[in-house]
Motif scaffolding. Sequence first.
Motif, short mmCIF file in Angstrom:
data_model
loop_
_atom_site.label_atom_id
_atom_site.label_comp_id
_atom_site.label_asym_id
_atom_site.label_seq_id
_atom_site.Cartn_x
_atom_site.Cartn_y
_atom_site.Cartn_z
N PHE A 145 0.83 -1.20 0.00
CA PHE A 145 0.00 0.00 0.00
C PHE A 145 0.87 1.26 0.00
CE2 PHE A 145 -1.89 3.54 2.21
CZ PHE A 145 -3.04 3.74 1.46
N CYS A 146 1.84 1.29 0.91
CA CYS A 146 2.66 2.50 1.05
C CYS A 146 3.49 2.79 -0.19
CB CYS A 146 3.58 2.37 2.27
SG CYS A 146 2.71 2.51 3.84
N ARG A 147 3.88 1.76 -0.89
CA ARG A 147 4.71 1.98 -2.08
C ARG A 147 3.88 2.33 -3.31
NH1 ARG A 147 9.38 -1.94 -4.42
NH2 ARG A 147 10.01 -0.59 -6.13
N TYR A 148 2.69 1.78 -3.43
CA TYR A 148 1.95 1.89 -4.70
C TYR A 148 0.62 2.62 -4.61
CZ TYR A 148 5.38 -1.66 -5.99
OH TYR A 148 6.54 -2.33 -6.20
N GLN A 149 0.10 2.91 -3.42
CA GLN A 149 -1.27 3.44 -3.35
C GLN A 149 -1.44 4.63 -2.41
OE1 GLN A 149 -3.42 -0.07 -2.19
NE2 GLN A 149 -3.35 -0.95 -4.23
N THR A 150 -0.40 5.41 -2.20
CA THR A 150 -0.50 6.51 -1.24
C THR A 150 -1.20 7.75 -1.78
OG1 THR A 150 1.62 7.42 -1.93
CG2 THR A 150 1.64 5.86 -0.05
N GLY A 151 -1.30 7.85 -3.10
CA GLY A 151 -1.80 9.08 -3.70
C GLY A 151 -0.66 9.99 -4.13
N LEU A 152 0.55 9.68 -3.72
CA LEU A 152 1.73 10.43 -4.18
C LEU A 152 2.21 9.84 -5.50
CD1 LEU A 152 3.74 10.56 -0.84
CD2 LEU A 152 2.65 12.51 -1.97
N SER A 153 2.85 10.64 -6.30
CA SER A 153 3.47 10.12 -7.51
C SER A 153 4.61 9.19 -7.11
CB SER A 153 4.02 11.26 -8.37
OG SER A 153 5.13 11.86 -7.72
N LEU A 154 5.01 8.32 -8.01
CA LEU A 154 6.13 7.42 -7.74
C LEU A 154 7.38 8.23 -7.42
CD1 LEU A 154 7.25 4.54 -7.59
CD2 LEU A 154 7.69 4.69 -10.05
N ARG A 155 7.60 9.34 -8.13
CA ARG A 155 8.78 10.18 -7.88
C ARG A 155 8.80 10.66 -6.44
NH1 ARG A 155 7.69 14.80 -10.18
NH2 ARG A 155 7.85 16.11 -8.37
N LEU A 156 7.68 11.16 -5.94
CA LEU A 156 7.63 11.69 -4.59
C LEU A 156 7.75 10.59 -3.54
CD1 LEU A 156 4.95 14.49 -4.99
CD2 LEU A 156 7.45 14.73 -4.94
N SER A 157 7.13 9.46 -3.80
CA SER A 157 7.28 8.32 -2.88
C SER A 157 8.73 7.89 -2.80
CB SER A 157 6.42 7.14 -3.33
OG SER A 157 5.05 7.43 -3.18
N GLU A 158 9.36 7.76 -3.94
CA GLU A 158 10.76 7.31 -3.97
C GLU A 158 11.68 8.35 -3.35
OE1 GLU A 158 11.98 4.31 -4.62
OE2 GLU A 158 9.96 3.57 -5.04
N LEU A 159 11.38 9.62 -3.53
CA LEU A 159 12.16 10.66 -2.86
C LEU A 159 12.08 10.49 -1.35
CD1 LEU A 159 13.82 13.30 -2.92
CD2 LEU A 159 11.63 14.53 -2.95
N ALA A 160 10.89 10.28 -0.83
CA ALA A 160 10.71 10.08 0.62
C ALA A 160 11.45 8.83 1.08
CB ALA A 160 9.22 9.99 0.95
N ILE A 161 11.46 7.79 0.27
CA ILE A 161 12.17 6.56 0.62
C ILE A 161 13.68 6.82 0.64
CG2 ILE A 161 12.70 4.19 -0.12
CD1 ILE A 161 9.77 4.17 -1.29
N LEU A 162 14.19 7.57 -0.33
CA LEU A 162 15.63 7.88 -0.33
C LEU A 162 16.02 8.69 0.90
CD1 LEU A 162 16.59 8.74 -4.03
CD2 LEU A 162 16.83 6.56 -2.80
N VAL A 163 15.20 9.65 1.28
CA VAL A 163 15.49 10.44 2.48
C VAL A 163 15.53 9.51 3.70
CG1 VAL A 163 14.73 12.29 4.01
CG2 VAL A 163 14.57 12.58 1.53
N THR A 164 14.59 8.59 3.77
CA THR A 164 14.56 7.62 4.87
C THR A 164 15.80 6.74 4.86
OG1 THR A 164 12.14 7.63 4.82
CG2 THR A 164 13.21 5.76 5.91
N ALA A 165 16.15 6.21 3.70
CA ALA A 165 17.33 5.35 3.60
C ALA A 165 18.58 6.10 4.03
CB ALA A 165 17.47 4.83 2.17
N ALA A 166 18.70 7.36 3.62
CA ALA A 166 19.87 8.15 4.00
C ALA A 166 19.89 8.43 5.49
CB ALA A 166 19.90 9.46 3.20
N ARG A 167 18.74 8.77 6.06
CA ARG A 167 18.69 9.06 7.49
C ARG A 167 19.07 7.85 8.33
NH1 ARG A 167 17.08 14.26 9.08
NH2 ARG A 167 17.44 15.42 7.18
#
Length: 188
Positions: A59-81
Amino acid sequence: MTPSSKPRLPAFDAALASPEQTAVLSEILAGPRGNLNGPFLGWIHSPELAQHAQRLGAFCRYQTGLSLRLSELAILVTAARWQAQAEWYIHYPIALKAGVPETLAEQIRTGAAPEFEDADDALVYAFTTELYDGKRVSDATYARAVARFGHETTINLVGLLGYYALVAMTLNVFEMRAEGQTTLPFAE
């Protein structure tokens, strides 16, 4: 932290899997991910957690209502943190393909001050970093997120960040690497 010479979890043998483990793995492989790369072979040692987590993750990866770009950006920030080696390794190419600029991704990975060309990227970054750094989101950033994405998608963004923090913690605690990963994006 340096990876131990001994794996922290026993190797998973699909031939010895319980019916619950088999069901989880089958659902993951039949779903949008189509592979077990990431935390799944760690979580499989607790099949009930694995089932709940992988469904939340889909759900969080594919159905949040965010574009894939924005979801992946948030994931990269999380991975870096979290300096989650496998999380970054898996999501970096997905993020670039989704339109996250390579320069921006590198700034996030190294902790440099990011420069944004896109207002939505800047908003997701601000929301994410405020939440991680201050354990809260300011009224101004929250209002901007709701104005831009609506309440439901803003709630889903928080869920996405929580889920990928769980993924990062799992990967870090059990010193898991991505399939084929031979380089580490973060020093250990």
